[in-house]
Write a protein that holds these residues in place. Structure first.
Motif, mmCIF file in Angstrom:
data_model
loop_
_atom_site.group_PDB
_atom_site.id
_atom_site.type_symbol
_atom_site.label_atom_id
_atom_site.label_comp_id
_atom_site.label_asym_id
_atom_site.label_seq_id
_atom_site.Cartn_x
_atom_site.Cartn_y
_atom_site.Cartn_z
ATOM 1 N N CYS A 60 25.979 104.928 76.669
ATOM 2 C CA CYS A 60 24.746 104.665 75.942
ATOM 3 C C CYS A 60 24.435 105.793 74.968
ATOM 4 O O CYS A 60 24.482 105.610 73.764
ATOM 5 N N SER A 61 24.188 106.973 75.517
ATOM 6 C CA SER A 61 23.691 108.046 74.658
ATOM 7 C C SER A 61 24.362 109.362 75.014
ATOM 8 O O SER A 61 25.454 109.398 75.599
ATOM 9 N N ILE A 85 25.453 103.593 71.867
ATOM 10 C CA ILE A 85 24.235 102.936 71.400
ATOM 11 C C ILE A 85 23.458 103.832 70.432
ATOM 12 O O ILE A 85 22.972 103.378 69.411
ATOM 13 N N THR A 86 23.363 105.118 70.760
ATOM 14 C CA THR A 86 22.491 106.007 69.996
ATOM 15 C C THR A 86 23.260 106.939 69.071
ATOM 16 O O THR A 86 24.468 107.169 69.231
ATOM 17 N N GLU A 125 24.536 99.997 81.722
ATOM 18 C CA GLU A 125 24.695 99.270 80.461
ATOM 19 C C GLU A 125 25.160 97.829 80.747
ATOM 20 O O GLU A 125 26.287 97.447 80.436
#
Length: 385
Positions: A60-61, A85-86, A125
């Protein structure tokens, strides 16, 4: 047939959400924070499918991107792909020898996922079409460092019919704890085992050495909106007891640097204040660290770490990093996303913003925090190979 009908239904719902959210997506795409991620994820700009690869990690990040470093170190002979994602996750993943992409919105995964071999999905996720399409197009799907927090589990359980469908697409689930394993099994998952939290295997080190200023150094780390003022007021009260104390404020998001600087001068006008970007010194009463990538370097010269993200319902941040450097750790009680990691760290104080001054005084007599725990990373590497 049943899964195909559900795929069609889920895709239709995803398309509806996309159309409804389109005006906001266009608007937010112009904001600095989302200038790269949103156009890539929702409009396919500069975000082609992966070239042929052996193992695809989806994180994700920032935290998850850093957590896979020990695994990638052991898989140097494999061709690695990483989706994120980020923006901070993208920057961290770009430091590896790997193809890096933003994960497209689920609707576009029909056109983006080609023929994966092994897909490793980190933590929580749980995107249905990511699991489903990776599996139906030939890939093994593995959930790694999988977790379901105390707060989230009731919501998951109410939707267990959905998660049973999603988790049926997963070949293996490596959980952080026995509590997580029980929750996944309650949702209908199979092939679940506990290996521990892979973040325990991270190599945590400073990248630069700074001289330690005199006095007690307190770092307010990864703070969020609504947290800085309470921390600063607690520090002001503590300074009446310890006049040599200094505070370093490190906001989590760089777009808030200017706002936090104004907040500090307004809240503590009687104290000397400096910006790290202007002087690179830490001799002021309060210093705003308006730079990225400095936290470990600051933990190395700090006596106390006040971990942000847990004085508001955000979920907290990683306590292993300050514990590695022997900081005495203070956290809020809203650290539900990091609860498993906190189990491995000794001598942590939990408080509200109103109690900051008191726990800072208590910290003077506490031993430094330490990490007590391990992870069976060999089991994960063996399976991936």
């Amino acid at each position: 047939m049943r899964n195909a009908l559900f795929d069609l239904f889920y895709t239709a719902v995803s398309a509806l959400f996309y159309v409804v959210a389109l005006p906001l997506l266009i608007l937010f795409s112009f904001k600095k924070k989302y200038r790269d991620s949103l156009p890539s994820r929702f409009f396919g700009i500069k975000n082609p499918p992966f070239q042929p690869h052996d193992i695809w990690f989806h994180v994700c990040s920032l935290g998850e991107a850093k957590a896979i470093a020990p695994i990638l170190e052991r898989l140097r002979d494999k061709r690695i792909a990483i989706s994120v994602i980020t923006h901070t996750g993208y920057e961290a993943a770009s430091k590896y020898v790997a193809q890096v992409r933003y994960l497209p919105y689920e609707l576009w995964l029909w056109f983006w996922i080609e023929r994966p071999k092994t897909v490793v999905i980190l933590e929580a996720e749980f995107w249905y079409l990511l699991f489903r399409l990776a599996r139906t197009r030939g890939g093994k799907v593995i959930a790694l460092n999988a977790r379901i927090s105390d707060r989230s589990f009731p919501k998951y359980y109410r939707m267990r019919w959905f998660y049973q469908i999603l988790l049926s697409q997963c070949d293996r689930i490596f959980c952080q704890s026995s509590e997580d394993m029980a929750r996944f099994i309650a949702l209908g998952a199979r092939n679940v085992e506990v290996v521990g939290n892979i973040k325990l295997a991270q190599k945590i080190e400073a990248t630069k050495e700074y001289p330690k200023p005199q006095g007690t150094i307190i770092v307010a780390a990864s703070t969020h909106e609504g947290e800085e003022e309470g921390i600063i007021r607690g520090f002001i009260a503590y300074r009446e007891h310890n006049t040599s104390a200094r505070l370093l404020v490190v906001p989590r998001h760089p777009e808030r640097f200017a706002k936090v600087g104004e907040l500090i001068t307004r809240t503590a006008p009687q104290m000397s204040f400096g910006r790290w970007s202007q002087s690179k010194i830490l001799e002021n009463d309060i210093t705003l660290i308006d730079a990225m990538g400095e936290l470990n370097n600051l933990y190395a010269i700090s006596d106390v770490a006040i971990l942000g993200g847990a004085f508001a319902p955000i979920g907290g941040h990683n306590p292993l990093e300050p514990a590695t450097f022997g900081c005495k750790i203070i956290s809020g009680e809203e650290m539900f996303l990091q609860r498993e990691l906190f189990k491995y760290v000794s001598h942590v104080q939990f408080t509200s913003l109103e109690g900051i001054a008191e726990v800072l005084r208590n910290a003077e007599t506490l031993p430094p925090s330490q990490i007590e725990g391990s992870v069976d990373l060999e089991r994960v590497i063996e399976y991936l190979r």
